[in-house]
Design an enzyme around this catalytic site. Structure first.
Site, mmCIF file in Angstrom:
data_model
loop_
_atom_site.group_PDB
_atom_site.id
_atom_site.type_symbol
_atom_site.label_atom_id
_atom_site.label_comp_id
_atom_site.label_asym_id
_atom_site.label_seq_id
_atom_site.Cartn_x
_atom_site.Cartn_y
_atom_site.Cartn_z
ATOM 1 C CG HIS A 137 1.997 -2.909 6.642
ATOM 2 N ND1 HIS A 137 2.802 -3.927 6.165
ATOM 3 C CD2 HIS A 137 0.959 -2.819 5.779
ATOM 4 C CE1 HIS A 137 2.273 -4.430 5.069
ATOM 5 N NE2 HIS A 137 1.148 -3.779 4.810
ATOM 6 C CG HIS B 29 -2.185 -0.725 1.084
ATOM 7 N ND1 HIS B 29 -2.234 -2.099 1.120
ATOM 8 C CD2 HIS B 29 -3.462 -0.301 0.899
ATOM 9 C CE1 HIS B 29 -3.492 -2.486 0.974
ATOM 10 N NE2 HIS B 29 -4.259 -1.425 0.833
#
Length: 526
Positions: A190, A139
């Protein structure tokens, strides 16, 4: 090959030697060096997540995460081609393809897990969004590469955008990339290491496209037959050398899809330059479009017709290939001409491929459109997951449990609810209470998978799971692996199918849709 009994985990599910036995030393060594950083930052990320979480931010970051996916860009990139911005569309395809491929390459190379849950809670629109490895963040790579490329274009000497419009677009770009990157941390998907490396990778890709993109465009659009064949050869080589992961990770599937997209957009652009429909301005191979002569109604209809052409290609080609390829693959397998990949079932072990395969598709199925519309209409819909969600999560959970057990046995771990000092005579002295970070660290490696859809303002602030005794017994492995979502069976023909289908999508966009526009009276008047 026989299957394990249902009451026993698969062979090799030993958390301590799983990666050392499946990875060569040159891959295992850097993994072990980076793994402590991911474990170290996890309680701090959990602490920040609890401090800043609100229902509004949950919905915002879960929704905006969709804007950083390659699926989002794949849906809207064709619009640039059909609206005359062929060069920009091709540049963005190269950026996203490089980001998805190289971030997936690194993920499968090092096999690093995401930060542990618990203590983190993963907030997403999809309960199965954590099936990939965590390092680096794709991302973040996508968002930063697009942002860097866009800002460089807006500030270049060739930009025709007015200063006021350029300023507005740059502000939107900064807000976009900030939302995506911070959202990966906020949503517990993350850690800092993942997003920092993802951002660096994205910035390099965006800069490379801005600097080298025009020269590469010129190579594509002026190449002869031999020169254009270099592109499919290079792409096939890159697909072949993509690392084998230690776990069943879908990174390779996305890499193959975007390798196909790159192949289709470059060869398709080269072929279209010789078409009688192609414009030479602003670059050779531009798809004809003029808003003033077409108008809003025809432009909208062009986009609808073009999307239907793409869906038609996808819906027809995929099942056709899955039906005709298995016999061909079985013949090639007998001749020893196939190079099987781990986690893909070879054609000799099945007769047919199910027609309703569910996968992490880069481009959505036609049947997925209602759910996509529902997500847009109800941005508060999200899932909050606590516990392992993938094989990589499960292995990391068990490995961290074993790490804590060994530290406890050697006296190097703080397992009690308080720090303990000892007097010279051996009497323990209570030093202080456990801090919040100690609490989060104590939760690491605990619990079982637990996911629930959330559509209200109730936010669980900590893991509801009890802290069991830390161990890595065979029973623990069975319990952890029995509750994660098992990956579906994957077939060897899917690799070629995905490559052909996704190579065909940009070919349809560039070479298939324009003649249809002309046939339906949606082209530019001569």
């Amino acid at each position: 090959m026989g299957k394990p009994a249902k009451d026993q985990p698969d062979a090799g599910l030993k958390s301590l030697n799983h990666y050392s036995s499946r990875l060569p030393l040159w891959r295992y060594w850097p993994r072990q060096k980076l793994l402590p950083l991911i474990r170290y930052e996890t309680p701090y990320l959990a602490w920040v997540q609890e401090k800043v979480r609100t229902p509004t931010l949950d919905s915002y970051f879960a929704f905006t995460a969709n804007l950083g996916t390659h699926t989002f860009f794949m849906v809207f990139l064709p619009f640039l081609f059909w609206c005359g911005h062929t060069s920009l569309g091709r540049g963005l395809v190269h950026i996203l393809a490089a980001g998805v491929f190289f971030s997936g390459f690194i993920k499968d190379l090092l096999c690093l897990p995401r930060p542990l849950s618990p203590p983190l809670q993963r907030i997403t629109h999809s309960g199965s969004a954590a099936l990939e490895y965590g390092f680096p963040s794709t991302h973040s790579t996508n968002a930063v590469s697009v942002a860097v490329y866009a800002i460089l274009l807006l500030n270049s000497a060739d930009s025709t955008v007015s200063p006021q419009t350029s300023l507005i677009l740059q502000i939107i770009t900064y807000l976009y990339v900030t939302s995506i990157v911070l959202g990966r941390l906020y949503c517990g998907m993350h850690g800092m290491l993942d997003v920092v490396v993802g951002c660096v990778l994205g910035a390099l890709i965006g800069l490379a496209q801005f600097s080298l993109g025009p020269a590469f465009d010129n190579y594509i659009l002026t190449a002869n037959m031999k020169e254009i064949l270099v592109i499919p050869i290079v792409i096939l080589v890159l697909v072949r050398i993509h690392p084998e992961p230690a776990d069943d990770c879908p990174c390779f599937d996305d890499s193959v899809a975007f390798a196909g997209v790159t192949l289709g957009v470059d060869v398709g652009s080269w072929y279209f330059t010789g078409s009688s429909l192609a414009w030479d301005y602003p670059l050779p191979g531009t798809i004809p479009f003029d808003y003033e002569s077409i108008g809003i109604a025809k432009t909208t209809l062009r986009l609808v017709v073009g999307v239907l052409c793409v869906f038609a290609w996808r819906e027809i080609t995929k099942p056709t290939l899955l039906r005709i390829l298995p016999p061909i693959f079985r013949s090639l397998e007998k001749l020893g001409l196939l190079l099987p990949r781990r986690f893909f079932t070879t054609a000799s072990r099945y007769t047919t491929v199910p027609s309703n395969l569910k996968d992490n598709e880069v481009f959505p199925n036609f049947s997925d459109i209602p759910s996509i519309i529902t997500t847009i209409r109800h941005p508060r819909r999200r899932a909050i997951s606590v516990g392992p969600q993938s094989e990589a999560d499960a292995y990391e959970t068990l490995a961290y449990r074993e790490k804590r057990r060994r530290e406890s046995q050697s006296g190097g771990s703080r397992e009690s609810p308080a720090d303990v000092d000892f007097k010279p005579n051996g009497t323990p002295v209570l030093n202080r209470k456990t801090s919040k970070l100690d609490h989060y660290e104590h939760m690491m490696g605990r619990g079982s998978p637990n996911s629930a859809a959330v559509e209200d303002d109730n936010i669980p602030r900590s893991s509801p799971l009890p802290p069991p005794e830390v161990s890595t017994s065979r029973t623990d492995e069975k319990e952890v692996f029995s509750q994660i979502k098992k990956p579906r069976v994957r077939y060897d023909v899917e690799v070629v199918t995905k490559l052909v289908v996704y190579a065909g999508i940009p070919w349809i966009v560039i070479n298939g849709a324009p003649p249809v526009f002309e046939l339906l009276g949606l082209g530019v008047p001569s």
